[in-house]
Design a protein around this motif. Sequence first.
Motif, PDB file in Angstrom:
ATOM      1  N   VAL A  93      21.972  68.316  39.783  1.00 28.75           N
ATOM      2  CA  VAL A  93      21.129  67.126  39.941  1.00 28.75           C
ATOM      3  C   VAL A  93      21.242  66.267  38.693  1.00 28.75           C
ATOM      4  N   VAL A  94      21.405  64.968  38.899  1.00 29.04           N
ATOM      5  CA  VAL A  94      21.381  63.991  37.799  1.00 29.04           C
ATOM      6  C   VAL A  94      20.125  63.144  37.941  1.00 29.04           C
ATOM      7  N   LEU A  95      19.326  63.115  36.888  1.00 22.78           N
ATOM      8  CA  LEU A  95      18.136  62.262  36.854  1.00 22.78           C
ATOM      9  C   LEU A  95      18.477  60.973  36.110  1.00 22.78           C
ATOM     10  N   ALA A  96      18.510  59.875  36.846  1.00 26.45           N
ATOM     11  CA  ALA A  96      18.775  58.563  36.264  1.00 26.45           C
ATOM     12  C   ALA A  96      17.743  57.593  36.807  1.00 26.45           C
ATOM     13  N   THR A  97      16.485  57.965  36.641  1.00 27.41           N
ATOM     14  CA  THR A  97      15.366  57.257  37.260  1.00 27.41           C
ATOM     15  C   THR A  97      14.749  56.197  36.364  1.00 27.41           C
ATOM     16  N   GLY A  98      15.333  55.956  35.199  1.00 27.71           N
ATOM     17  CA  GLY A  98      14.808  54.932  34.306  1.00 27.71           C
ATOM     18  C   GLY A  98      13.690  55.429  33.428  1.00 27.71           C
ATOM     19  N   GLY A  99      13.197  54.538  32.578  1.00 33.00           N
ATOM     20  CA  GLY A  99      12.112  54.877  31.674  1.00 33.00           C
ATOM     21  C   GLY A  99      10.755  54.651  32.319  1.00 33.00           C
ATOM     22  N   CYS A 100       9.747  54.481  31.476  1.00 36.80           N
ATOM     23  CA  CYS A 100       8.384  54.278  31.958  1.00 36.80           C
ATOM     24  C   CYS A 100       7.774  53.068  31.258  1.00 36.80           C
ATOM     25  N   ALA A 101       7.400  52.053  32.037  1.00 37.18           N
ATOM     26  CA  ALA A 101       6.789  50.836  31.498  1.00 37.18           C
ATOM     27  C   ALA A 101       5.329  50.699  31.910  1.00 37.18           C
ATOM     28  N   PHE A 102       4.750  51.741  32.505  1.00 38.91           N
ATOM     29  CA  PHE A 102       3.323  51.797  32.818  1.00 38.91           C
ATOM     30  C   PHE A 102       2.860  50.656  33.714  1.00 38.91           C
ATOM     31  N   GLN A 103       3.760  50.158  34.562  1.00 37.89           N
ATOM     32  CA  GLN A 103       3.449  49.080  35.505  1.00 37.89           C
ATOM     33  C   GLN A 103       2.762  47.903  34.800  1.00 37.89           C
ATOM     34  N   SER A 104       3.376  47.514  33.691  1.00 35.39           N
ATOM     35  CA  SER A 104       2.840  46.416  32.881  1.00 35.39           C
ATOM     36  C   SER A 104       3.193  45.045  33.433  1.00 35.39           C
ATOM     37  N   LYS A 105       4.008  45.000  34.483  1.00 33.37           N
ATOM     38  CA  LYS A 105       4.484  43.772  35.121  1.00 33.37           C
ATOM     39  C   LYS A 105       5.646  43.134  34.377  1.00 33.37           C
ATOM     40  N   ALA A 106       6.286  43.870  33.459  1.00 33.98           N
ATOM     41  CA  ALA A 106       7.533  43.387  32.884  1.00 33.98           C
ATOM     42  C   ALA A 106       8.569  43.315  33.993  1.00 33.98           C
ATOM     43  N   LEU A 107       9.436  42.321  33.935  1.00 36.28           N
ATOM     44  CA  LEU A 107      10.350  42.006  35.025  1.00 36.28           C
ATOM     45  C   LEU A 107      11.168  43.220  35.466  1.00 36.28           C
ATOM     46  N   GLY A 108      11.069  43.568  36.739  1.00 37.90           N
ATOM     47  CA  GLY A 108      11.860  44.627  37.330  1.00 37.90           C
ATOM     48  C   GLY A 108      11.429  46.035  36.986  1.00 37.90           C
ATOM     49  N   CYS A 109      10.329  46.175  36.254  1.00 40.74           N
ATOM     50  CA  CYS A 109       9.975  47.491  35.708  1.00 40.74           C
ATOM     51  C   CYS A 109       8.852  48.206  36.445  1.00 40.74           C
ATOM     52  N   ASP A 110       8.288  47.623  37.476  1.00 45.16           N
ATOM     53  CA  ASP A 110       7.195  48.319  38.150  1.00 45.16           C
ATOM     54  C   ASP A 110       7.656  49.591  38.847  1.00 45.16           C
ATOM     55  N   VAL A 111       8.955  49.690  39.159  1.00 45.92           N
ATOM     56  CA  VAL A 111       9.470  50.934  39.732  1.00 45.92           C
ATOM     57  C   VAL A 111       9.748  51.982  38.651  1.00 45.92           C
ATOM     58  N   ASN A 112       9.733  51.550  37.390  1.00 45.79           N
ATOM     59  CA  ASN A 112      10.025  52.463  36.280  1.00 45.79           C
ATOM     60  C   ASN A 112       8.745  53.139  35.821  1.00 45.79           C
ATOM     61  N   GLN A 145       9.658  21.830  23.235  1.00 44.67           N
ATOM     62  CA  GLN A 145       8.228  21.924  23.506  1.00 44.67           C
ATOM     63  C   GLN A 145       7.722  23.337  23.244  1.00 44.67           C
ATOM     64  N   ARG A 146       6.475  23.419  22.834  1.00 42.68           N
ATOM     65  CA  ARG A 146       5.865  24.719  22.588  1.00 42.68           C
ATOM     66  C   ARG A 146       5.275  25.281  23.883  1.00 42.68           C
ATOM     67  N   PHE A 147       5.314  26.595  23.992  1.00 40.44           N
ATOM     68  CA  PHE A 147       4.763  27.275  25.164  1.00 40.44           C
ATOM     69  C   PHE A 147       4.068  28.554  24.714  1.00 40.44           C
ATOM     70  N   ALA A 148       3.028  28.930  25.432  1.00 41.59           N
ATOM     71  CA  ALA A 148       2.270  30.139  25.093  1.00 41.59           C
ATOM     72  C   ALA A 148       3.083  31.377  25.444  1.00 41.59           C
ATOM     73  N   VAL A 149       2.957  32.416  24.618  1.00 42.48           N
ATOM     74  CA  VAL A 149       3.672  33.671  24.867  1.00 42.48           C
ATOM     75  C   VAL A 149       2.694  34.839  24.867  1.00 42.48           C
ATOM     76  N   THR A 150       3.154  35.936  25.427  1.00 41.21           N
ATOM     77  CA  THR A 150       2.405  37.180  25.404  1.00 41.21           C
ATOM     78  C   THR A 150       3.381  38.308  25.118  1.00 41.21           C
ATOM     79  N   LEU A 151       2.879  39.538  25.003  1.00 43.42           N
ATOM     80  CA  LEU A 151       3.712  40.725  24.843  1.00 43.42           C
ATOM     81  C   LEU A 151       3.422  41.673  26.005  1.00 43.42           C
ATOM     82  N   LEU A 152       4.462  42.151  26.640  1.00 46.64           N
ATOM     83  CA  LEU A 152       4.313  43.085  27.750  1.00 46.64           C
ATOM     84  C   LEU A 152       4.917  44.434  27.360  1.00 46.64           C
ATOM     85  N   ALA A 153       4.179  45.492  27.644  1.00 42.50           N
ATOM     86  CA  ALA A 153       4.647  46.835  27.294  1.00 42.50           C
ATOM     87  C   ALA A 153       5.881  47.195  28.116  1.00 42.50           C
ATOM     88  N   GLU A 154       6.893  47.724  27.429  1.00 42.55           N
ATOM     89  CA  GLU A 154       8.104  48.182  28.100  1.00 42.55           C
ATOM     90  C   GLU A 154       8.360  49.662  27.855  1.00 42.55           C
TER      91      GLU A 154
END
Length: 563
Positions: free
Chosen positions: A182-201, A309-318
């Motif tokens: 068996v090979v486990l290649a299931t990705g890391g864990c981003a705690f469903q922080s809503k970082a792009l593409g990471c909710d399955v991780n 132009q300036r834009f507001a930013v945030t930090l998302l857990a990955e």
Amino acid sequence: MPEVDVISDELIADVFVAGGGPAAAWAALRAARDGADVVLADKGYCGTSGATASAGTGVWYVPPDPQLRAEAIAGRDSLGGYLSDHRWANRVLDETYDRINEFAEVAKFPFPVGADGRQLRNGLQGPEYMRRMRILLRRAGVRILDHSPVTELLADADGAAGGVAGYRRQQQRDYRVLAGAVVLATGGCAFQSKALGCDVNTGDGTLFAVEAGAELSGMEFSNAYGIAPAGTSVTKTAFYQFATFFREDGSVLEGAGGQNRSPIAAELLRGRVFCQLDRADTAARAAMRRAQPNFFLTFDRMGIDPFTQRFAVTLLAEGTVRGTGGIRIVDDECATTVPGLYAAGDAATRELICGGFTGGGSHNAAWAISSGNWAGRGAARHARGLGPAATRRRVSGVGTAGIRPQTGGRSADHREVVSTLQREVLPYDKNYLRHGAVLSSSVGVLDGIWGDARASLSGIGEQRIRNRQAAAMVAHARWMYRTALARNETRGMAKRLDHPDQDPAQHHRLVTGGLDDIWVRATDVTGRPVFAGASGATGNIAGASGATGNIAGASGATGETTR
């Protein structure tokens, strides 16, 4: 070969691969090319789910020039706290270079062309990359199970991996795959922080591995946060090297940018932070749009020119998606400490090439390609060595939390588990700006969450999937915080406000394991215990349960010189 649409309750294969991102695809492709009968299962649709498929990524692609290779490797040493292994880094550079060149020829990938007319192969557009990988898998005869998340590993009487159990969402039925490896290649864990593409991780594969007896490494290096425009999920951070950051009152936020996001996190606790990519010249702006067009989609839709132009930013857990912690591998073919079990991509530790600092997209992409190939080759070899007896073994599930509750009381709610967990791992002042006292407090809360989930989290079908995801995220949080407590220093991305300096006596890796009772031990970069004696025979850390995290005999025990 067409995808598998209807299957019996049980399949037989030489090699089973869990996951559907680049590491899983490369592992399955390599195993199939080496003569193995391969089944791959993804919780989504293989080729479209996950962090890579939703965006573009750089690739650690360096021509085989000795000086260029040496510079590329040395450039990460200090950032990673001198915990990487140059032999492994050279192996990754060799394998990635060969596989990318092969991909260009075999898959006819449309790499952009530079001014000299040669292809620029140091970046990949994720959607097209994964679309073509799926085509290669089908051509190689890999059986693909889409929308079929794995729920647990199967092991034989000796503890060796013998397959998996899972659930087919569209057919609404359980399934099993008996396999020689068996090979486990299931990705890391981003705690469903809503970082792009990471909710399955959600770290499922790592939980499966530890349940089977595998070890982890580098779990303290798990507090990666990506910069994103506020209200969005796009955490492509490479271009922020051209940025200036501002406080809400318009003053410049000194020290922010590059690899240092601590000032941004601290300021976000007080108010908003703004950004402008004002340090990019005309040529850089054009190149950026060509390299990562999806980065600019958000700005185009909002009518913002991020260069002027300036834009507001945030930090998302990955988490461990962009961090370096994961399943510990013990040989050149990415085997784990469990016979027949292999790990690749973000599910595996990336300390070997990155040390204690994030590999971002490029190093992680190269690691996915190379570790996937090595794991696929190793798994095929292992299954071949077992022969026909591999799939005739008696196997049973080894799953725990979320699948086999310890009591018959009220079933915990996975949504409540996740929301409570997120309050301990997403806030900047708990996970990013770490302090021992805060970590210890969170450990107590997380232990309580785990105890409740372990005792009563239960369900079938889709409910079981959600339960297992919740359990995996809680397990990750406990592993990473306990390991962070055991590193009483600041090294790589494992920063401690109460221990702001790097300690030469702690120039070692930390290996973690266990479920209900978590242990931590120290090893050198080759995997050997760094001290001996009554408690040092296994290199165990005293106080890893959250009190102090002190290392018994750590003072001078490693014999390392000051870096």
